[in-house]
Motif scaffolding. Sequence first.
Motif, PDB file in Angstrom:
ATOM      1  N   GLY A  13      16.172 -10.016 -30.262  1.00 22.99           N
ATOM      2  CA  GLY A  13      16.105  -8.958 -29.265  1.00 22.99           C
ATOM      3  C   GLY A  13      17.392  -8.777 -28.490  1.00 22.99           C
ATOM      4  N   ARG A  14      18.396  -9.577 -28.780  1.00 20.88           N
ATOM      5  CA  ARG A  14      19.690  -9.466 -28.098  1.00 20.88           C
ATOM      6  C   ARG A  14      20.585  -8.500 -28.853  1.00 20.88           C
ATOM      7  N   ASP A  15      21.432  -7.788 -28.099  1.00 25.01           N
ATOM      8  CA  ASP A  15      22.384  -6.885 -28.736  1.00 25.01           C
ATOM      9  C   ASP A  15      23.467  -7.680 -29.455  1.00 25.01           C
ATOM     10  N   ILE A  16      23.849  -7.204 -30.619  1.00 19.81           N
ATOM     11  CA  ILE A  16      24.976  -7.764 -31.362  1.00 19.81           C
ATOM     12  C   ILE A  16      26.109  -6.758 -31.209  1.00 19.81           C
ATOM     13  N   ILE A  17      27.200  -7.185 -30.627  1.00 17.39           N
ATOM     14  CA  ILE A  17      28.329  -6.283 -30.399  1.00 17.39           C
ATOM     15  C   ILE A  17      29.338  -6.493 -31.514  1.00 17.39           C
ATOM     16  N   THR A  18      29.710  -5.409 -32.165  1.00 22.08           N
ATOM     17  CA  THR A  18      30.640  -5.475 -33.284  1.00 22.08           C
ATOM     18  C   THR A  18      32.079  -5.473 -32.774  1.00 22.08           C
ATOM     19  N   PRO A  19      33.031  -5.986 -33.571  1.00 18.84           N
ATOM     20  CA  PRO A  19      34.434  -6.029 -33.134  1.00 18.84           C
ATOM     21  C   PRO A  19      34.993  -4.670 -32.725  1.00 18.84           C
TER      22      PRO A  19
END
Length: 82
Positions: A13-19
């Motif tokens: 449920g956590r956001d994954i931030i891309t480079p």
Amino acid sequence: DEPGSNSATASSGRDIITPDVAVPHIIEYCINATAQSRNAMETSDGSPLPSDYKLYPGKMDHTTCACIRVGRAAVVGSATHS
């Protein structure tokens, strides 16, 4: 996620931030953090910055920003070869 966002939500449920999303934010932070130092250098007569790193933070000779995604990732559009 906002439309056009490059972050995804993990199974936790956590956001994954891309480079490609993280790097502009990191650079913006550095620009803001070094604004006082850069202004002092741009308006000085060439003398070095005072050594008060709280008032004049940052390293002024160069900047490098590397952001690496660690872990498994699906490659979109790749063919699987056996």
